[in-house]
Design a protein around this motif. Sequence first.
Motif, PDB file in Angstrom:
ATOM      1  N   VAL A  32      27.248  34.405  35.906  1.00 47.04           N
ATOM      2  CA  VAL A  32      28.144  33.484  36.623  1.00 47.04           C
ATOM      3  C   VAL A  32      29.568  34.031  36.605  1.00 47.04           C
ATOM      4  CG1 VAL A  32      29.189  31.176  36.554  1.00 47.04           C
ATOM      5  CG2 VAL A  32      26.729  31.434  36.252  1.00 47.04           C
ATOM      6  N   SER A  33      29.996  34.512  35.438  1.00 46.47           N
ATOM      7  CA  SER A  33      31.339  35.083  35.306  1.00 46.47           C
ATOM      8  C   SER A  33      31.521  36.284  36.234  1.00 46.47           C
ATOM      9  CB  SER A  33      31.580  35.486  33.852  1.00 46.47           C
ATOM     10  OG  SER A  33      32.878  35.955  33.669  1.00 46.47           O
ATOM     11  N   SER A  34      30.530  37.144  36.292  1.00 48.58           N
ATOM     12  CA  SER A  34      30.602  38.328  37.164  1.00 48.58           C
ATOM     13  C   SER A  34      30.673  37.941  38.637  1.00 48.58           C
ATOM     14  CB  SER A  34      29.386  39.224  36.936  1.00 48.58           C
ATOM     15  OG  SER A  34      29.351  39.680  35.615  1.00 48.58           O
ATOM     16  N   VAL A  35      29.878  36.954  39.029  1.00 48.08           N
ATOM     17  CA  VAL A  35      29.903  36.494  40.421  1.00 48.08           C
ATOM     18  C   VAL A  35      31.274  35.892  40.751  1.00 48.08           C
ATOM     19  CG1 VAL A  35      28.935  34.772  42.014  1.00 48.08           C
ATOM     20  CG2 VAL A  35      27.411  36.171  40.609  1.00 48.08           C
ATOM     21  N   LEU A  36      31.831  35.146  39.792  1.00 48.64           N
ATOM     22  CA  LEU A  36      33.155  34.555  40.016  1.00 48.64           C
ATOM     23  C   LEU A  36      34.235  35.628  40.132  1.00 48.64           C
ATOM     24  CD1 LEU A  36      33.047  31.397  37.715  1.00 48.64           C
ATOM     25  CD2 LEU A  36      32.941  31.487  40.214  1.00 48.64           C
ATOM     26  N   VAL A  70      39.928  30.634  34.893  1.00 53.85           N
ATOM     27  CA  VAL A  70      39.555  29.862  33.705  1.00 53.85           C
ATOM     28  C   VAL A  70      38.027  29.839  33.567  1.00 53.85           C
ATOM     29  CG1 VAL A  70      39.578  27.570  32.641  1.00 53.85           C
ATOM     30  CG2 VAL A  70      41.648  28.473  33.709  1.00 53.85           C
ATOM     31  N   ALA A  71      37.333  29.602  34.666  1.00 57.21           N
ATOM     32  CA  ALA A  71      35.869  29.582  34.630  1.00 57.21           C
ATOM     33  C   ALA A  71      35.300  30.955  34.257  1.00 57.21           C
ATOM     34  CB  ALA A  71      35.313  29.124  35.976  1.00 57.21           C
ATOM     35  N   ILE A  72      35.912  32.023  34.740  1.00 57.76           N
ATOM     36  CA  ILE A  72      35.465  33.385  34.393  1.00 57.76           C
ATOM     37  C   ILE A  72      35.510  33.584  32.883  1.00 57.76           C
ATOM     38  CG2 ILE A  72      36.145  35.825  34.488  1.00 57.76           C
ATOM     39  CD1 ILE A  72      37.017  35.253  37.444  1.00 57.76           C
ATOM     40  N   VAL A  73      36.618  33.188  32.283  1.00 60.68           N
ATOM     41  CA  VAL A  73      36.771  33.348  30.828  1.00 60.68           C
ATOM     42  C   VAL A  73      35.762  32.477  30.085  1.00 60.68           C
ATOM     43  CG1 VAL A  73      38.339  32.962  28.884  1.00 60.68           C
ATOM     44  CG2 VAL A  73      39.183  34.041  30.978  1.00 60.68           C
ATOM     45  N   MET A  74      35.638  31.219  30.492  1.00 62.97           N
ATOM     46  CA  MET A  74      34.751  30.292  29.777  1.00 62.97           C
ATOM     47  C   MET A  74      33.287  30.715  29.861  1.00 62.97           C
ATOM     48  SD  MET A  74      36.445  27.931  28.213  1.00 62.97           S
ATOM     49  CE  MET A  74      37.518  29.251  27.755  1.00 62.97           C
TER      50      MET A  74
END
Length: 176
Positions: A32-36, A70-74
């Motif tokens: 998810v982080s990579s896609v974001l 923020v979502a990438i980090v979380m």
Amino acid sequence: MKGPAEKEEEARASSSPIDRFAAVVAGAGGVVSSVLILLVLVITGTGVWMRYVVGQPIAGVEEATGFFVVAIVMFGAAEASRRGDHIRIDIILDKAPPWLRRWLDVWAELSVLVFAAALLVTGWHTVTFSRRFGAYSPGYLELPMWIPQSALIAGGVLIILVCLARLLLFLRGGRA
């Protein structure tokens, strides 16, 4: 001599169901982080193109990018922790005897666990307050704030899960 694939397969076979579950969930967070990250790249590139080449800026690009960061980090923090890609002082661990290294690892995981629990509780209170109060982002998007703030809860849960799995591993005498 074993190759990387054989070592990974051996590690997977010797890990517990909790370790494997944490790896799958944290890996999903990493995806998810990579896609974001890719989405932020596209949004930012499009925003720059529209502003400086076309001359018609897109409203809310900066605000959306901030929420996504923020979502990438979380979502990515748990996977980084699981893989050992986080920041730590290796010089101390490298000099420590194995028995002390194990307890330093346990101490580190407990510290991260306390931080993640505080993140989870604080995130939960922030999201519930924003929902009850009806808070919206002050920018162009006027997004209900509980939506981007929910990443704090997801991140806290993911980090706690990985921490517990690593803590159990260290207490069983294993190494990450």
